[in-house]
Design an enzyme around this catalytic site. Structure first.
Site, short mmCIF file in Angstrom:
data_model
loop_
_atom_site.label_atom_id
_atom_site.label_comp_id
_atom_site.label_asym_id
_atom_site.label_seq_id
_atom_site.Cartn_x
_atom_site.Cartn_y
_atom_site.Cartn_z
CB CYS A 101 -8.41 10.19 6.89
SG CYS A 101 -6.49 10.12 5.89
CB CYS A 150 -1.04 0.59 1.22
SG CYS A 150 -1.37 1.21 1.95
N1 SAH Z 1 -7.71 9.33 -0.57
C1 SAH Z 1 -8.04 8.16 -1.27
C2 SAH Z 1 -6.73 7.53 -0.82
C3 SAH Z 1 -6.32 7.38 0.67
S1 SAH Z 1 -7.23 5.96 1.82
C4 SAH Z 1 -9.28 8.09 -0.82
O1 SAH Z 1 -10.35 8.97 0.11
O2 SAH Z 1 -10.05 6.50 -1.32
C5 SAH Z 1 -7.02 4.82 1.94
C6 SAH Z 1 -8.98 4.06 2.16
O3 SAH Z 1 -8.93 4.29 3.52
C7 SAH Z 1 -9.79 5.23 2.20
O4 SAH Z 1 -11.07 4.04 2.18
C8 SAH Z 1 -9.92 5.68 3.27
O5 SAH Z 1 -11.31 6.42 3.52
C9 SAH Z 1 -9.90 5.04 4.51
N2 SAH Z 1 -8.83 5.89 5.72
C10 SAH Z 1 -8.98 6.29 5.75
N3 SAH Z 1 -8.52 6.91 7.50
C11 SAH Z 1 -9.25 5.95 7.66
C12 SAH Z 1 -9.05 4.94 9.26
N4 SAH Z 1 -8.85 5.87 10.02
N5 SAH Z 1 -9.72 3.89 9.52
C13 SAH Z 1 -10.63 3.41 7.95
N6 SAH Z 1 -10.20 3.18 6.59
C14 SAH Z 1 -9.35 5.03 7.29
#
Ligand code: SAH
Length: 350
Positions: free
Chosen positions: A125, A111
């Site tokens: 996030c 990843c």
């Molecule tokens: N910006 C992109 C990819 C990066 S995040 C996106 O939004 O898809 C990858 C995945 O992890 C996304 O689905 C995001 O929403 C999720 N994610 C981010 N923070 C998280 C958290 N604290 N717990 C679970 N999933 C999370």
């Protein structure tokens, strides 16, 4: 001030073999030198001196006119539970991004990150807390794979663009990276082994559909009504679910590929029976796969993970009630802060 990063210099690891050939020619050297540079880079060269068979004159010229912009492992944590490895990668300007190597039966998946920080602002996030610092160059994405391989001795057969950053907010560089990583003389990772995840940038989803790449598109859904989605994902204020789903339909139409929807379950926020019904209604009759992930709590927000029962009930309701394929994501590396953004936040005091 580091000298290895200057913008004006040619970024060797962001170029295709033919472009490296033209670059060698532009420096007054035979074109085949370009191929030697490419091969040297993918063997792990960190400086022109490490590239085999180059004449001393070309090495000197490369040192003054080009840069090998990689990523190096600054920290690595290994999960005692499942062998998952978490990386903090240092870039040549000293900034840091994160990556995770996961071991699955079908092979190793890395990843990786596409930006330093992120400007999408999702509430749950950790990567977006301090906004966007900068986007990564293709070389720095390739560099994460090379550094991971070198540090662990493990092969990387699958990629997910789900680390820090919004890949479609760094469109040109990400597309170039995808084509580079797919090149048979380099890492040769098939598009079918790559997933790209987006929070839902509609125009870029359409653009990606037109590239017909054959990768898997993941869309971060996290709520199935505009009202709720706007509360946790600012991008929902820009594009409604109706617009987003229409773009997803056009993507499926153009590529024939099933879309994977990500849904992080947050206790009391988006995990009720009503939420499950909204998801079911949104995805039924679509070529869709739903990925449920218990949210990883981050320090700054008191979002809590849905309990096991709530997760199972949600999965069952969508699966049985609406005939949608649902996976509850196996949690890997839960002892090493494997969700992205947290290591960098700690390192840089964000
Ligand atoms: N910006 C992109 C990819 C990066 S995040 C996106 O939004 O898809 C990858 C995945 O992890 C996304 O689905 C995001 O929403 C999720 N994610 C981010 N923070 C998280 C958290 N604290 N717990 C679970 N999933 C999370």
């Amino acid at each position: 001030m580091e000298t290895g990063c200057e913008q004006a210099k040619t970024d060797l690891l962001s170029l295709f073999p033919e472009e490296l050939e033209s670059f060698a020619a532009s420096l007054g050297h035979p074109r085949y030198r370009g191929r030697q540079i490419w091969d040297g880079l993918y063997r792990g060269a960190k400086s022109p001196e490490n590239i085999r068979n180059l004449p001393a004159g070309l090495i000197e010229t490369l040192k003054s006119s080009a840069v090998i912009r990689r990523a190096e492992v600054e920290e690595m944590y290994v999960s005692k539970l499942d062998g998952t490895r978490k990386f903090l990668f240092r870039l040549c300007d000293g900034k840091a991004v994160e990556g995770v190597l996961m071991k699955y039966r079908h092979g190793n998946t890395l990843c990786l990150s596409t930006q330093v920080g992120c400007r999408m602002g999702c509430a749950f996030c950790a990567s977006t807390k301090a906004g966007l610092d900068r986007s990564l160059f293709p070389s720095e994405m390739i560099g994460q794979i090379l550094a991971c391989r070198e540090t662990t001795g493990e092969d990387v057969g699958h990629l997910v663009l789900m680390g820090m950053g919004e890949p479609l907010d760094n469109y040109e560089n990400v597309l170039r990276f995808l084509r580079l990583v797919n090149h048979e003389r380099g890492l040769n990772i098939g598009m079918r082994h790559i997933s790209l995840s987006t929070c839902g940038l509609v125009p870029q989803i359409d653009r990606l559909a037109s590239e017909k790449l054959g990768l898997t598109l993941s869309v971060s859904l996290h709520a199935a009504t505009d009202e709720k989605r706007k509360e946790i994902m600012p991008v929902a204020r820009r594009y409604s679910l109706e617009e987003l789903m229409a773009a997803c339909d056009r993507y499926t139409e153009a590529t024939g590929r099933r879309i994977s929807y990500e849904y992080a379950l947050i206790a009391g926020v988006n995990d009720t029976a009503e939420d499950a019904a909204a998801v079911g209604n949104l995805l039924k009759r679509r070529l869709a796969h739903l990925n449920l992930i218990p949210v990883n709590p981050i320090r700054e927000r008191d979002f809590r993970q849905s309990g096991r029962e709530a997760v199972d009930a949600f999965a069952d309701a969508v699966r049985k009630g609406y005939g949608i394929e649902v996976t509850v994501r196996r949690k890997l590396g839960s002892d090493i802060d494997a969700s992205c953004g947290q290591l960098r936040a700690r390192r840089d005091g964000l």
